[in-house]
Design a protein around this motif. Structure first.
Motif, short mmCIF file in Angstrom:
data_model
loop_
_atom_site.label_atom_id
_atom_site.label_comp_id
_atom_site.label_asym_id
_atom_site.label_seq_id
_atom_site.Cartn_x
_atom_site.Cartn_y
_atom_site.Cartn_z
N UNK A 84 -12.15 -2.52 -9.94
CA UNK A 84 -11.31 -3.09 -10.98
C UNK A 84 -9.96 -3.55 -10.45
N UNK A 85 -9.64 -3.23 -9.21
CA UNK A 85 -8.36 -3.62 -8.61
C UNK A 85 -8.56 -4.90 -7.81
N UNK A 86 -8.86 -5.98 -8.50
CA UNK A 86 -9.24 -7.23 -7.83
C UNK A 86 -8.06 -7.94 -7.18
N UNK A 87 -6.84 -7.62 -7.56
CA UNK A 87 -5.65 -8.26 -6.97
C UNK A 87 -5.27 -7.64 -5.62
N UNK A 88 -5.91 -6.55 -5.26
CA UNK A 88 -5.57 -5.85 -4.03
C UNK A 88 -6.62 -6.07 -2.96
N UNK A 89 -6.20 -6.03 -1.71
CA UNK A 89 -7.13 -6.15 -0.60
C UNK A 89 -8.08 -4.96 -0.61
N UNK A 90 -9.32 -5.22 -0.27
CA UNK A 90 -10.37 -4.21 -0.23
C UNK A 90 -10.46 -3.44 -1.55
N UNK A 91 -10.13 -4.11 -2.64
CA UNK A 91 -10.18 -3.56 -4.00
C UNK A 91 -9.39 -2.25 -4.14
N UNK A 92 -8.28 -2.16 -3.41
CA UNK A 92 -7.40 -1.02 -3.57
C UNK A 92 -7.56 0.05 -2.51
#
Length: 146
Positions: free
Chosen positions: A30-38
């Motif tokens: 759900x953390x699509x704005x972060x690299x490697x999904x967080x």
């Protein structure tokens, strides 16, 4: 740091609950704005060109100190005393030891919008410097923590 931020924003009293929620956000992507999904990323160390002490600078320093000592010996004449024997009481020394708090291996959560995550650790590191002072006669001066 992220766990504490999640706990603060969600008003969660237990850090373990906030950690479990962060793990859930990573697993469910759900953390699509972060690299490697967080998931954490190792920050790339930066390198800087540091100036080194050259042979010429060392020679100049030793010649300057030697000239200063010769000046002191020639101008400080006490009756019945050899200035060379008293010189050790006026020669100070300073020794410095630096203890680094971090070797630069830091894991971070970074944004996808940034190509490279760097850590400026070569010029700005948290450290403790211990300075010891004394004279050539053997007497110790104060120890200073910086």
């Amino acid at each position: 740091e992220i766990i504490r931020t999640i706990a603060f924003m969600a008003q969660i009293g237990e850090l373990k609950t906030a950690e479990n929620h962060y793990d859930y956000l990573i697993r469910s992507k759900q953390l699509t704005e972060l690299k490697r999904n967080g998931r954490v990323v190792l920050a790339q160390k930066t390198t800087t060109k540091r100036g080194e002490v050259t042979y010429e600078q060392q020679l100049r320093w030793h010649l300057t100190v030697s000239a200063a000592i010769d000046f002191l010996i020639s101008h400080n004449t006490a009756e019945g005393q050899d200035p060379k024997l008293l010189l050790k009481y006026f020669m100070g020394n300073l020794d410095e030891a630096c203890i680094m708090a971090c070797d630069g291996n830091i894991r971070v959560v970074s944004s996808k919008k940034v190509n490279k995550t760097e850590l400026n650790s070569s010029d700005n590191r948290t450290s403790l410097t211990i300075v010891r002072t004394g004279v050539a006669a053997g007497n110790d001066g104060p120890t200073i923590l910086l």
